[in-house]
Design a protein around this motif. Structure first.
Motif, short mmCIF file in Angstrom:
data_model
loop_
_atom_site.label_atom_id
_atom_site.label_comp_id
_atom_site.label_asym_id
_atom_site.label_seq_id
_atom_site.Cartn_x
_atom_site.Cartn_y
_atom_site.Cartn_z
N THR A 86 0.83 -1.20 0.00
CA THR A 86 0.00 0.00 0.00
C THR A 86 0.87 1.26 0.00
OG1 THR A 86 -1.76 -1.16 1.21
CG2 THR A 86 -1.79 1.26 1.26
N ILE A 105 2.36 5.05 -3.09
CA ILE A 105 2.67 6.48 -2.95
C ILE A 105 3.88 6.83 -3.80
CG2 ILE A 105 3.26 8.33 -1.33
CD1 ILE A 105 1.94 6.66 0.88
N VAL A 156 -4.65 4.69 -0.04
CA VAL A 156 -3.75 5.85 0.06
C VAL A 156 -4.54 7.14 -0.06
CG1 VAL A 156 -1.87 7.10 -1.06
CG2 VAL A 156 -1.73 4.62 -0.80
#
Length: 401
Positions: A200, A204, A337
């Motif tokens: 996860t 980003i 996110v």
């Protein structure tokens, strides 16, 4: 009517269940005065309740919703709803303010069942994924906005504790509908929990567009939550002196604004999403300027509520359409996110609003709302700059003779 992989009935059940779950984060906003009176607390002390509910939701988004890729989503939704029912019943009997703080945090944490329902709808939707996810998201949106009307009315007729007792019953009914109407969805991620969270976080670093969109979402939702929390204080004080039920009616205006938001959001499908973001953020700034220039004019607040919700929700619709174009195989983690940033922004905005109200009243509140909005516009303008540079770098170079 059938929709690729989902019947109309199943789609409606998912939208209702998602809205019922997420509404629990926002019930507290119109009834903060009643909670303060029960515990003989100040506005600043009860304002923390809103912050904790949203912070809990942000934590749940990051630590719980990725489990939708690792376990059966239907089973995860039902577990979260079952625990949420117990927590909501606990709010009905909590004797001290510190207990309300703890229950509010847990309520936000468990309400993320709504964000497990959303990717579940996407995985079951076949070719109508965008349309079906949009319908479920509309359920979430209506739940957020209708929560204020519902809690304001129930608190004025019965008491604020009944809001949470009735909500526990609604969550129970929605859980039964999910259990009897929706199929199981097998897990897709084979790694362990640590690897799931690491994956996860890796999203980003993968996408600059995700980082920019998440920041924009956090800023606009920060302004949204700051406004709605402090609006309760402003409208309940002189010269308005409105009752809780009257303040809750402003939520109806917000629903009207949200229903208009998709009209603006469609610009993302027809052209450049940045154009849609620019228009919607500009609408947000106009609404803030109105309530700053006319702080005691009720008509300005009616118009501002409509414009603010159009601006915020249209931006949200565009943002979701943007991030879902990045990597279909990582939708759940990309969504985690974005939505974690989004709701942590909301918690920060709520905290900033409460503190600004305590220090400088409505004038300072509107200055910080303007700061959130202008910062959001700066992010959009930076996106235009990045896009222009990308076009220059990819443009063919003509040979000069």
């Amino acid at each position: 009517m059938n929709t690729e992989g989902l019947s109309g009935k199943q789609l409606i059940i998912m939208a209702i269940a998602a809205g019922v779950c997420v509404a629990n984060i926002y019930y507290n906003q119109p009834i903060l005065h009643e909670i303060a009176a029960t515990f003989h607390a100040t506005e600043g002390e009860v304002g923390v309740i809103s912050v904790l509910a949203q912070a809990g939701y942000g934590l749940g988004l990051f630590f719980l919703t990725p489990l939708g890729d690792k376990t059966d989503r239907k089973k995860l939704i039902l577990i979260l709803q079952a625990i949420l029912i117990v927590v909501l019943l606990g709010m009905c009997y909590t004797p001290v303010l510190s207990g309300v703080y703890g229950v509010s945090l847990l309520t936000g944490l468990l309400a993320v069942a709504a964000q497990v329902i959303l990717p579940m709808a996407a995985s079951l939707s076949g070719n109508n994924k965008g349309r079906n996810v949009g319908i479920v998201f509309t359920g979430i949106l209506v739940g957020i906005l209708a929560a204020r009307v519902f809690s304001g009315y129930i608190a004025s007729v019965l008491s604020w504790r009944y809001v949470y007792g009735i909500s526990a019953g609604m969550v129970f009914i929605s859980a039964l509908m999910i259990q009897t109407s929706l199929p199981n969805v097998p897990a897709r991620f084979s790694g362990n929990y640590k690897q799931l969270l690491q994956s996860t976080l890796q999203q980003i670093g993968r996408f600059a567009l995700l980082r920019r969109t998440a920041l924009l979402g956090a800023l606009i939702f920060g302004a949204f939550c700051s406004f709605w929390t402090t609006l309760t204080f402003h409208l309940s004080s002189t010269p308005f002196n409105y009752q809780t039920s009257t303040i809750g009616l402003f939520g109806i205006l917000a629903i009207g604004g949200a229903l208009l938001a998709p009209v603006f959001g469609k610009l993302a499908d027809k052209g450049n999403p940045l154009r849609s973001q620019f228009i919607s953020v500009t609408v947000l700034i106009i609404s803030v300027v109105m309530i700053k220039l006319f702080p005691y004019n009720i008509l300005s607040f009616i118009i501002a509520v409509l414009l603010l919700d159009i601006g915020v929700q249209a931006t949200q619709i565009t943002n979701i359409a943007t991030i879902y174009s990045l990597d279909e195989a990582a939708h759940s983690r990309i969504n985690t996110v974005y939505m974690t940033s989004y709701f942590l922004g909301g918690a920060t905005g709520t905290l900033a609003g409460v503190q600004c109200w305590r220090i400088g009243g409505w004038p300072l509140v509107t200055w910080q709302l303007l700061a959130w909005s202008v910062a959001a516009l700066a992010v959009v303008l930076y996106g235009y700059r990045v896009q222009s540079l990308q076009r220059l770098n990819t443009a063919p170079v003509s040979n000069k003779k």
